[in-house]
Design an enzyme around this catalytic site. Sequence first.
Site, PDB file in Angstrom:
ATOM      1  N   TYR A 148       0.765  -1.344   0.170  1.00  0.00           N
ATOM      2  CA  TYR A 148       0.091  -0.071   0.018  1.00  0.00           C
ATOM      3  C   TYR A 148       0.691   1.322   0.001  1.00  0.00           C
ATOM      4  O   TYR A 148       0.724   2.259  -0.899  1.00  0.00           O
ATOM      5  CB  TYR A 148      -0.759   0.062   1.196  1.00  0.00           C
ATOM      6  CG  TYR A 148      -1.761   1.094   1.408  1.00  0.00           C
ATOM      7  CD1 TYR A 148      -2.831   1.292   0.275  1.00  0.00           C
ATOM      8  CD2 TYR A 148      -1.891   2.229   2.363  1.00  0.00           C
ATOM      9  CE1 TYR A 148      -3.761   2.139   0.482  1.00  0.00           C
ATOM     10  CE2 TYR A 148      -2.693   3.117   2.359  1.00  0.00           C
ATOM     11  CZ  TYR A 148      -3.785   3.162   1.360  1.00  0.00           C
ATOM     12  OH  TYR A 148      -4.660   4.313   1.669  1.00  0.00           O
ATOM     13  N   VAL A 191     -11.828   1.893  13.906  1.00  0.00           N
ATOM     14  CA  VAL A 191     -13.018   2.341  14.119  1.00  0.00           C
ATOM     15  C   VAL A 191     -14.331   1.488  14.109  1.00  0.00           C
ATOM     16  O   VAL A 191     -14.934   1.099  14.744  1.00  0.00           O
ATOM     17  CB  VAL A 191     -13.350   3.567  13.303  1.00  0.00           C
ATOM     18  CG1 VAL A 191     -14.821   4.413  13.533  1.00  0.00           C
ATOM     19  CG2 VAL A 191     -12.350   4.595  13.801  1.00  0.00           C
TER      20      VAL A 191
HETATM   21  N1  UDP Z   1      -5.954  -1.428  15.883  1.00  0.00           N
HETATM   22  C1  UDP Z   1      -6.375  -2.169  17.009  1.00  0.00           C
HETATM   23  N2  UDP Z   1      -7.426  -3.067  17.072  1.00  0.00           N
HETATM   24  C2  UDP Z   1      -8.027  -3.408  15.903  1.00  0.00           C
HETATM   25  C3  UDP Z   1      -7.757  -2.943  14.617  1.00  0.00           C
HETATM   26  C4  UDP Z   1      -6.618  -1.916  14.664  1.00  0.00           C
HETATM   27  O1  UDP Z   1      -5.773  -1.955  18.261  1.00  0.00           O
HETATM   28  O2  UDP Z   1      -8.911  -4.335  15.970  1.00  0.00           O
HETATM   29  C5  UDP Z   1      -5.026  -0.576  15.928  1.00  0.00           C
HETATM   30  C6  UDP Z   1      -3.874  -0.607  14.916  1.00  0.00           C
HETATM   31  O3  UDP Z   1      -2.796  -1.544  15.492  1.00  0.00           O
HETATM   32  C7  UDP Z   1      -3.388   0.615  14.696  1.00  0.00           C
HETATM   33  C8  UDP Z   1      -4.661   1.509  14.932  1.00  0.00           C
HETATM   34  O4  UDP Z   1      -5.500   0.551  15.580  1.00  0.00           O
HETATM   35  O5  UDP Z   1      -2.388   0.958  15.529  1.00  0.00           O
HETATM   36  C9  UDP Z   1      -5.290   1.992  13.669  1.00  0.00           C
HETATM   37  O6  UDP Z   1      -5.403   0.799  12.923  1.00  0.00           O
HETATM   38  P1  UDP Z   1      -6.230   1.024  11.528  1.00  0.00           P
HETATM   39  O7  UDP Z   1      -6.340  -0.714  10.785  1.00  0.00           O
HETATM   40  O8  UDP Z   1      -7.770   1.440  11.747  1.00  0.00           O
HETATM   41  O9  UDP Z   1      -5.485   1.688  10.719  1.00  0.00           O
HETATM   42  P2  UDP Z   1      -3.953   2.471  10.265  1.00  0.00           P
HETATM   43  O10 UDP Z   1      -3.932   3.829  10.894  1.00  0.00           O
HETATM   44  O11 UDP Z   1      -3.075   1.576  11.059  1.00  0.00           O
HETATM   45  O12 UDP Z   1      -3.583   2.339   8.714  1.00  0.00           O
END
Ligand code: UDP
Length: 314
Positions: A148, A191
């Site tokens: 990505y 989210v």
């Molecule tokens: N995250 C988490 N639990 C979940 C999904 C995501 O703790 O079930 C954390 C993930 O490790 C990251 C943050 O939330 O640090 C944001 O993750 P997301 O997948 O939304 O997007 P990113 O910002 O990493 O692209």
Amino acid sequence: MSEQRAVVLGAAGFIGSHLVERFLAEGWRVTGVDNLITGTRRNLEHLAREPRFDLIEADICAPLDVPGPIRAVLDFASPASPIDYLKHPFETMHVGSIGVENALRLAKRAGATFVLSSTSEVYGDPLEHPQRETYWGNVNPIGPRAVYDEAKRFAEAITMAYRRYEKVDVRIARIFNTYGPRMRLDDGRVVPTFVAQALRGEAITLFGDGSQTRSFLYVDDNVEAIWRLLRSGYQEPVNVGNPHELTIMEFARAVQRLVGTRVDIVQRPLPEDDPKVRKPDISRAREILGWEPKIGFDDGMRRTIAWFRERVRG
Ligand code: UDP
């Protein structure tokens, strides 16, 4: 203005579908293109009888022919959540390279302005905090997220090449974490995942110790920034995000509070190369676009939770 027409690539996606609505509301005609790999027609079904909108089901990695006058090509076509791009690595790399070039060619042929949806992932696991547009980033080119991150970095590079050598009028939006209605419940992002877990009474899955940070922008604020960017004439990257930064642990507690359930929080391993911090410096957007987020965190989350509540039950 009523004769203006936009082509939105990725129109059936989360941000794409909101953009379609905005351009229609501004009096434009809109042609959407989507191959529905991660988007869904449900995001557009309320526009079925809108005569100024049509949807072409196509993969933009194949040569793209959209006849007729076009004022703007907005490229929002890409898997964008970590589990989506890890599931579709080649499609993600192709749409960020071949797909973006096809979109740029379409813009050039039509004399249209090209808008690229880039990402805060171009900053990787950033060593500068908050991130300004002048920062070149800290990306692992061979890690799992590279499919990505590097596709989007290539997308920025080819967009600038079309500006320099082909004189295409370009815009680059570096989009930080954006949330709101029409995110897919199962897209794996924090989210929808936390909200769905809290609504179902399941434990919230916190990756790592939850000290990593993110900054969440409500989708309507995102669309307003893109609209202003298109009209600005500004051809360098602009951060589009909310500087309100939270740890993921704070975010989990906020979801518990706003959903109103005290579900457990359980720890899961931190995914490889998960950025430790992320927060946009939006000075450039403030100055060039006269823009800043208007929708507060609780307000945006309440609207999002209300939308998910219907889907989780129904
Ligand atoms: N995250 C988490 N639990 C979940 C999904 C995501 O703790 O079930 C954390 C993930 O490790 C990251 C943050 O939330 O640090 C944001 O993750 P997301 O997948 O939304 O997007 P990113 O910002 O990493 O692209």
